[in-house]
Design a protein around this motif. Structure first.
Motif, PDB file in Angstrom:
ATOM      1  N   VAL A  77      -0.844   9.153  -3.113  1.00 20.11           N
ATOM      2  CA  VAL A  77       0.078  10.259  -2.859  1.00 20.11           C
ATOM      3  C   VAL A  77       0.411  10.205  -1.382  1.00 20.11           C
ATOM      4  CG1 VAL A  77       0.323  12.781  -2.798  1.00 20.11           C
ATOM      5  CG2 VAL A  77      -0.838  11.688  -4.727  1.00 20.11           C
ATOM      6  N   GLU A  78       1.684  10.255  -1.048  1.00 23.12           N
ATOM      7  CA  GLU A  78       2.106  10.044   0.331  1.00 23.12           C
ATOM      8  C   GLU A  78       1.617  11.169   1.244  1.00 23.12           C
ATOM      9  OE1 GLU A  78       6.080   8.353   2.418  1.00 23.12           O
ATOM     10  OE2 GLU A  78       6.344  10.246   1.360  1.00 23.12           O
ATOM     11  N   ALA A 115      -6.878  12.771   1.489  1.00 27.30           N
ATOM     12  CA  ALA A 115      -6.293  13.865   2.271  1.00 27.30           C
ATOM     13  C   ALA A 115      -5.070  14.445   1.580  1.00 27.30           C
ATOM     14  CB  ALA A 115      -5.929  13.366   3.667  1.00 27.30           C
ATOM     15  N   SER A 116      -4.174  13.579   1.103  1.00 33.23           N
ATOM     16  CA  SER A 116      -2.946  14.066   0.469  1.00 33.23           C
ATOM     17  C   SER A 116      -3.230  14.656  -0.911  1.00 33.23           C
ATOM     18  CB  SER A 116      -1.910  12.940   0.373  1.00 33.23           C
ATOM     19  OG  SER A 116      -2.455  11.779  -0.200  1.00 33.23           O
ATOM     20  N   ILE A 117      -4.173  14.074  -1.654  1.00 32.13           N
ATOM     21  CA  ILE A 117      -4.512  14.612  -2.976  1.00 32.13           C
ATOM     22  C   ILE A 117      -5.187  15.969  -2.831  1.00 32.13           C
ATOM     23  CG2 ILE A 117      -5.955  14.253  -5.020  1.00 32.13           C
ATOM     24  CD1 ILE A 117      -5.446  11.207  -4.590  1.00 32.13           C
ATOM     25  N   PRO A 147       0.813  -1.222   0.000  1.00 28.41           N
ATOM     26  CA  PRO A 147       0.000   0.000   0.000  1.00 28.41           C
ATOM     27  C   PRO A 147       0.844   1.268   0.000  1.00 28.41           C
ATOM     28  CG  PRO A 147      -0.873  -1.597   1.565  1.00 28.41           C
ATOM     29  CD  PRO A 147       0.443  -2.133   1.106  1.00 28.41           C
ATOM     30  N   SER A 148       0.304   2.308  -0.590  1.00 34.08           N
ATOM     31  CA  SER A 148       1.074   3.537  -0.783  1.00 34.08           C
ATOM     32  C   SER A 148       1.578   4.137   0.524  1.00 34.08           C
ATOM     33  CB  SER A 148       0.234   4.574  -1.546  1.00 34.08           C
ATOM     34  OG  SER A 148      -0.920   4.933  -0.808  1.00 34.08           O
ATOM     35  N   GLN A 149       0.760   4.103   1.564  1.00 32.59           N
ATOM     36  CA  GLN A 149       1.158   4.776   2.806  1.00 32.59           C
ATOM     37  C   GLN A 149       2.132   3.949   3.643  1.00 32.59           C
ATOM     38  OE1 GLN A 149       0.450   7.857   2.834  1.00 32.59           O
ATOM     39  NE2 GLN A 149      -1.022   7.734   1.149  1.00 32.59           N
ATOM     40  N   GLY A 200      -3.354   9.675 -12.288  1.00 31.83           N
ATOM     41  CA  GLY A 200      -4.560   8.964 -12.692  1.00 31.83           C
ATOM     42  C   GLY A 200      -4.872   7.822 -11.750  1.00 31.83           C
ATOM     43  N   GLY A 201      -3.837   7.060 -11.388  1.00 28.29           N
ATOM     44  CA  GLY A 201      -4.021   5.924 -10.496  1.00 28.29           C
ATOM     45  C   GLY A 201      -4.398   6.325  -9.086  1.00 28.29           C
ATOM     46  N   ALA A 202      -3.848   7.435  -8.608  1.00 33.54           N
ATOM     47  CA  ALA A 202      -4.137   7.882  -7.246  1.00 33.54           C
ATOM     48  C   ALA A 202      -5.528   8.495  -7.154  1.00 33.54           C
ATOM     49  CB  ALA A 202      -3.082   8.892  -6.804  1.00 33.54           C
TER      50      ALA A 202
END
Length: 337
Positions: free
Chosen positions: A111-112, A291-293, A83-85, A190-192
């Motif tokens: 996005v982190e 939240a990050s986006i 997972p990204s985070q 696009g993916g995020a």
């Protein structure tokens, strides 16, 4: 860039397992790393991952281990399927084991939090490698359908065209068609962003709304994603492609989409905790990424009303029904303004 013969896939969840199967079916030797030894043993001995893809028989040239050093030894490419985070923390522990020069492949879509970095930026920073050594895989690739060998396509994005092409050959099968692209920024955004829009579509479904609403959210969600991409230097055409519209449609329309399913529970009145419990303790990626986006959009002066609304539902207890009313009640304007 020489051909890719041996691949390490770090992460044995549904997509890590499905993508490992694709690479093995393309004729490469694949070692899948799993945090749990029991999962690794089942994959190696029984060629199954009953926790994530129970109906899929895995190829014999796909083995698994719970030892990261064993998985990474001699790998030409390293696929990061976590997972990204959690990517930064995991990659920091693997950093000393990474083979020199190996292509590092991100499959995480987010996005982190805090840094607001895209996943390829996190990888380059933590692994201390140049940006052109990092590739991104993104597209309409629901793991269960890929595992069942249903036809699909994806994008391999890397600024080093030769690396992208080597990876393209390493995951081309009769059911999985990869295209190359140099627009890493656009593919990652696009993916995020599609995870956040998928949550919104799920909420709409949970409220009892139909296909018109879904189509509207997909289209306007694509518009705000493209606005953010333009501000960050992405190629606008990317958002009309597999990593943009393609991934967005799959995530927003399919009951196999974790984000859409999670959002539907919220729309029907579940709390975040209740939706998480129903998803076997897993939180949809978009719940964190919104939240990050949202913050990334604000930093660049980009209006992102759907993302903002999803954030308020997930983190400020806004009612999904109120969210829908607010989105429809926004000031009227021209479509492309």
């Amino acid at each position: 860039m020489e051909s890719i013969r041996r691949v390490a896939v770090l992460g044995s969840g549904s997509w890590g397992t499905a993508f490992a199967k694709v690479i093995a079916d393309a004729g490469r030797d694949v070692v899948l790393w799993s945090r749990r030894q029991t999962v690794a043993e089942e994959i190696t001995r029984l060629h199954r991952n009953s926790d994530y893809l129970p109906d899929v028989t895995l190829p014999t040239n796909l083995t698994a281990t719970s030892d990261a050093a064993e998985a990474l030894a001699g790998a030409d490419a390293v696929v990061l399927a976590v997972p990204s985070q959690t990517l930064r923390t995991n990659l920091a522990s693997w950093r000393p084991l990474l083979p020199a020069g190996a292509t590092l492949v991100s499959t995480a879509k987010g996005v982190e939090l805090g840094s607001l970095k895209r996943m390829s930026e996190v990888i380059a920073e933590v692994a201390e490698v140049p940006a052109d050594q990092v590739a991104v895989v993104s597209g309409p690739n629901l793991a269960k359908e890929v595992g069942a060998e249903q036809p699909t396509a994806t994008v391999i994005a890397c600024t080093d065209v030769q690396r992208a092409e080597a990876l393209q050959h390493a995951c081309s099968t009769r059911y999985f068609r990869p295209y190359t692209n140099v627009d890493v920024i656009g593919c990652e955004l696009g993916g995020a962003c599609k995870n956040v829009i998928g949550l919104a579509c799920g909420m709409a479904d949970g409220l009892g709304f139909g296909d018109n609403t879904t189509a509207t959210l997909i289209t306007r969600g694509l518009a705000e994603t493209a606005r953010l991409g333009a501000a960050l230097g992405a190629d606008p055409l990317t958002f009309a492609g597999l990593a943009g519209l393609g991934d967005l449609v799959a995530t927003c329309s399919s009951p196999l989409s974790r984000n859409r399913t999670f959002g539907a529970r919220i729309g029907r009145g579940d709390s975040i905790a209740q939706a998480q419990a129903a998803a076997n303790g897993q939180v949809a990626e978009g719940v964190k990424s919104c939240a990050s986006i949202r913050e990334l959009g604000a930093r660049h002066g980009v209006e992102m009303p759907i993302t903002d609304s999803v954030y308020r539902v997930c983190h400020e207890a806004l009612s999904p029904r109120v969210m829908a009313a607010e989105l429809l009640g926004r000031a009227r304007k021209a479509e492309w303004s």
